[in-house]
Design an enzyme around this catalytic site. Structure first.
Site, PDB file in Angstrom:
ATOM      1  N   CYS A   1      -7.787  44.301  25.719  1.00 15.25           N
ATOM      2  CA  CYS A   1      -6.987  44.576  24.528  1.00 15.25           C
ATOM      3  C   CYS A   1      -7.268  45.980  24.000  1.00 15.25           C
ATOM      4  O   CYS A   1      -6.960  46.950  24.664  1.00 15.25           O
ATOM      5  CB  CYS A   1      -7.196  43.479  23.482  1.00 15.25           C
ATOM      6  SG  CYS A   1      -5.924  43.529  22.214  1.00 15.25           S
ATOM      7  N   TYR A   2      -7.935  46.101  22.859  1.00 16.38           N
ATOM      8  CA  TYR A   2      -8.248  47.452  22.361  1.00 16.38           C
ATOM      9  C   TYR A   2      -9.018  48.239  23.412  1.00 16.38           C
ATOM     10  O   TYR A   2      -8.778  49.434  23.619  1.00 16.38           O
ATOM     11  CB  TYR A   2      -9.060  47.368  21.065  1.00 16.38           C
ATOM     12  CG  TYR A   2      -9.389  48.728  20.481  1.00 16.38           C
ATOM     13  CD1 TYR A   2      -8.421  49.455  19.801  1.00 16.38           C
ATOM     14  CD2 TYR A   2     -10.650  49.305  20.650  1.00 16.38           C
ATOM     15  CE1 TYR A   2      -8.700  50.717  19.293  1.00 16.38           C
ATOM     16  CE2 TYR A   2     -10.937  50.563  20.149  1.00 16.38           C
ATOM     17  CZ  TYR A   2      -9.958  51.261  19.459  1.00 16.38           C
ATOM     18  OH  TYR A   2     -10.231  52.508  18.955  1.00 16.38           O
TER      19      TYR A   2
ATOM     20  N   SER B   1     -38.215  21.847  12.508  1.00 21.34           N
ATOM     21  CA  SER B   1     -37.399  21.094  11.543  1.00 21.34           C
ATOM     22  C   SER B   1     -36.830  19.832  12.183  1.00 21.34           C
ATOM     23  O   SER B   1     -36.323  18.962  11.500  1.00 21.34           O
ATOM     24  CB  SER B   1     -36.241  21.974  11.065  1.00 21.34           C
ATOM     25  OG  SER B   1     -35.328  22.174  12.126  1.00 21.34           O
ATOM     26  N   GLY B   2     -36.879  19.773  13.521  1.00 21.32           N
ATOM     27  CA  GLY B   2     -36.224  18.656  14.204  1.00 21.32           C
ATOM     28  C   GLY B   2     -34.799  19.015  14.587  1.00 21.32           C
ATOM     29  O   GLY B   2     -34.127  18.256  15.268  1.00 21.32           O
ATOM     30  N   GLY B   3     -34.334  20.188  14.162  1.00 17.97           N
ATOM     31  CA  GLY B   3     -33.015  20.675  14.584  1.00 17.97           C
ATOM     32  C   GLY B   3     -33.090  21.143  16.038  1.00 17.97           C
ATOM     33  O   GLY B   3     -34.188  21.240  16.609  1.00 17.97           O
ATOM     34  N   VAL B   4     -31.920  21.451  16.606  1.00 21.36           N
ATOM     35  CA  VAL B   4     -31.872  21.772  18.037  1.00 21.36           C
ATOM     36  C   VAL B   4     -32.727  23.001  18.365  1.00 21.36           C
ATOM     37  O   VAL B   4     -33.556  22.970  19.285  1.00 21.36           O
ATOM     38  CB  VAL B   4     -30.404  22.043  18.478  1.00 21.36           C
ATOM     39  CG1 VAL B   4     -30.330  22.314  19.958  1.00 21.36           C
ATOM     40  CG2 VAL B   4     -29.521  20.867  18.098  1.00 21.36           C
TER      41      VAL B   4
ATOM     42  N   SER C   1     -35.224  24.742  16.778  1.00 20.00           N
ATOM     43  CA  SER C   1     -36.690  24.709  16.687  1.00 20.00           C
ATOM     44  C   SER C   1     -37.268  23.687  17.655  1.00 20.00           C
ATOM     45  O   SER C   1     -38.376  23.862  18.165  1.00 20.00           O
ATOM     46  CB  SER C   1     -37.159  24.470  15.245  1.00 20.00           C
ATOM     47  OG  SER C   1     -36.793  23.204  14.788  1.00 20.00           O
ATOM     48  N   SER C   2     -36.522  22.630  17.958  1.00 15.22           N
ATOM     49  CA  SER C   2     -37.028  21.639  18.919  1.00 15.22           C
ATOM     50  C   SER C   2     -37.120  22.231  20.322  1.00 15.22           C
ATOM     51  O   SER C   2     -38.097  22.016  21.032  1.00 15.22           O
ATOM     52  CB  SER C   2     -36.113  20.414  18.974  1.00 15.22           C
ATOM     53  OG  SER C   2     -36.128  19.757  17.742  1.00 15.22           O
TER      54      SER C   2
END
Ligand code: XMP
Length: 527
Positions: free
Chosen positions: A85-86, A226-229, A231-232
């Site tokens: 494009c550009y 935290s148990g989030g993706v 940091s796990s």
């Protein structure tokens, strides 16, 4: 964490909205790539020794004064360049072609005829569909170029100068609406640039483990889990690399989903599958005390964030000085912070933002800083982290604090946890049944879904008794970028069954509402 980048394609960003998408598509071809601003010094680009360069789209008009540009030398490095494009217009403009404003904008799905003798279109159907979005167009080719694709309104939908390895595409192959766009990008990076395609998650995991070992030596590493993706997966990688030299501090702020604290502990704690020091801090009551009587949403968020830092600081003091503070920063965080992979970013997630000021450490280590989210998930699976954790839907740092309207109490947390668990169970069971029956994901499957506690109490009747209880709001949204969202059209039975179970099983609730607001004007969370 650089060793995997030996075979590298550079995506030069001219401000187009799809720049991250370009990079993701290249990585889907198993080719490692990084995004850099168009302002990046040419010498730096040369030093990176790229196998190929892709110029993205952008909002400017290349013939205007002050427009985003690049050095003509970029096209004579002997490295294949693909302009999109550009980027395509700029390539033509810089090399002596002509770019002009068209009478009308070409936008949307467009039929295109491609010359399949061009290496860019090898294996592509001669008459195919592409996604166009441009006002300017290449009205005259640069010397040495020939047109290799056309649409009804665009004489140069693609051009090439094979001898110099220069290719220009006016449309957007990175967007899924371009039916064979992935094939075109594959042709460029694998065939034209000659990349071997060695960017794979199993080799990423193996070599990152080696790099972490080299970098950390005998040092100690501290990670806020935290148990989030993100940091796990960071914890999983670090644990495989350095075992007990890693300490993970997991703060249970009492605002997690039902049983979530125990689930995180079962994976990362004693007896789990990872070798590391796991510290769980049960700080629920500290949070409830601090939050008592506070109703203003921003104030609640601030208290939750600040208390996290206090709790973490206390734990860090007990552990003593460490050599490294690990963070689950991922590539979009790096790109969005505008640092283009140049220097360490302190992730500005509420849970970890500010932590470095309170922990005694020498260096930051970010093992995921080159990965996109889907790559983080793949790495998680490679490491053996359970699927329910790896494919977890987004959960905000302040947790249920942003899903309880008004003041937060232990009783309200319990109500929303129980209602949310029922709702998720019902929705997931219906989605699994749909998938089993139809062999594909349900069209109504939301990207995020949860229950929230409205602060509204109203009169109801249960048995022969009058009740005066809370209303639970159910939320389910479909979204691509979480910046805008639409309410999911959930099957009526899912809503009805969730309602009936919540009212029967959760004390203190006598009404269930379905929030059909989109974002904007609503937000996804309910605070
Ligand atoms: P909103 O409610 O702003 O949410 O429409 C957009 C997305 O961001 C998530 N969210 C957060 N995530 N910390 C996070 O890590 C937060 O403070 C936070 N607030 C909202 C929300 O879950 C949704 O996916």
């Amino acid at each position: 964490m650089e060793s995997l980048s030996q075979e590298k394609v550079l995506v030069i960003d001219f401000g187009g909205q799809y720049n991250q998408l370009v990079a993701r598509r290249v990585r889907e071809c198993n080719v490692y790539c990084e995004i850099y601003s168009y302002k990046t010094d040419l010498q730096k680009i040369k030093d990176m020794n790229p196998k190929g360069i892709i110029l993205t789209g952008g909002p400017s008009s290349c013939y205007e004064e002050g427009a985003a540009t690049c050095s003509p030398e970029l096209f004579s490095l002997g490295v294949p360049v693909l302009g999109l494009c550009y980027g395509a217009q700029l390539m033509s403009h810089v090399l002596g072609g002509k770019v002009e404003r068209a009478a009308a904008r070409e936008y949307g799905k467009t039929e295109v005829d491609v010359d399949v003798t061009s290496p860019l279109f090898c294996g592509v159907t001669p008459h195919t569909v592409c996604w166009m979005s441009h006002f300017d167009y290449i009205s005259q080719l640069a010397p040495g170029f020939r047109a290799v694709a056309t649409t009804a309104n665009c004489p140069v939908a693609a051009a090439e100068c094979q001898e110099k390895g220069l290719y220009a595409i006016q449309f957007h192959p990175e967007v899924l609406h371009t039916a064979e766009g992935s094939k075109m990008l594959y042709n460029f990076v694998r065939n034209i640039c000659g990349c071997a395609g060695s960017w794979k998650m199993d080799s990423f995991v193996a070599s990152t483990i080696e790099e972490i070992r080299k970098k950390v030596g005998n040092g100690r590493v501290l990670l806020a889990l935290s148990g989030g993706v993100d940091s796990s997966v960071a914890a999983g990688l670090l644990s495989r690399a350095i075992g007990k030299q890693l300490t993970c501090v997991f703060v249970d702020h009492g605002l997690l989903r039902k049983n979530e604290g125990d689930e995180v502990e079962s994976v990362f704690g004693e007896g789990g599958q990872f070798d590391l020091n796991f510290v769980r801090v049960n700080a629920q009551h500290r949070y409830y005390v601090k939050l008592a009587g506070v109703t203003e949403p921003e104030r609640k968020r601030k208290i939750i964030g600040e208390e996290f830092i206090r709790v973490f600081e206390e734990e860090a003091k007990k552990i003593g000085a460490v050599d490294f503070l690990a963070q689950g920063t991922i590539y979009p965080d790096v790109v969005e912070s505008g640092l283009g992979g140049e220097s360490a970013v302190i992730k500005s997630h509420h849970n970890v933002g500010g932590l470095p000021d309170f922990v005694d450490f020498k260096e930051i280590i970010e093992p995921l800083r080159n990965l996109f989210k889907d790559e983080v998930r793949q790495a998680g699976l490679e490491l053996g982290i359970p699927e329910r954790l790896v494919f977890r839907q987004p959960f905000p740092g302040p947790g249920l604090g942003v899903r309880i309207v008004g003041d937060v109490t232990e009783e309200k947390v319990k109500i929303v946890q129980d209602a949310d668990a029922i709702y998720r169970e019902e929705l997931e069971a219906a989605a699994a049944a749909y998938k089993k029956e139809n062999g594909k994901e349900a069209p109504w499957m939301p990207n995020q879904y949860f229950a929230a506690l409205t602060n509204m109490r109203s009169v109801g009747v249960m048995g022969d008794e009058r009740t005066y209880d809370y209303a639970i709001a159910l939320r389910a949204v479909q979204t691509i970028d979480f910046m805008t969202a639409e309410c999911s059209c959930l099957p009526w039975e899912v809503l009805q069954k969730s309602m009936s179970r919540i009212i029967n099983e959760v004390r203190g609730v006598n009404r269930v509402l379905y929030d059909i607001s989109s974002k904007p004007p609503g937000t996804i969370e309910f605070e």
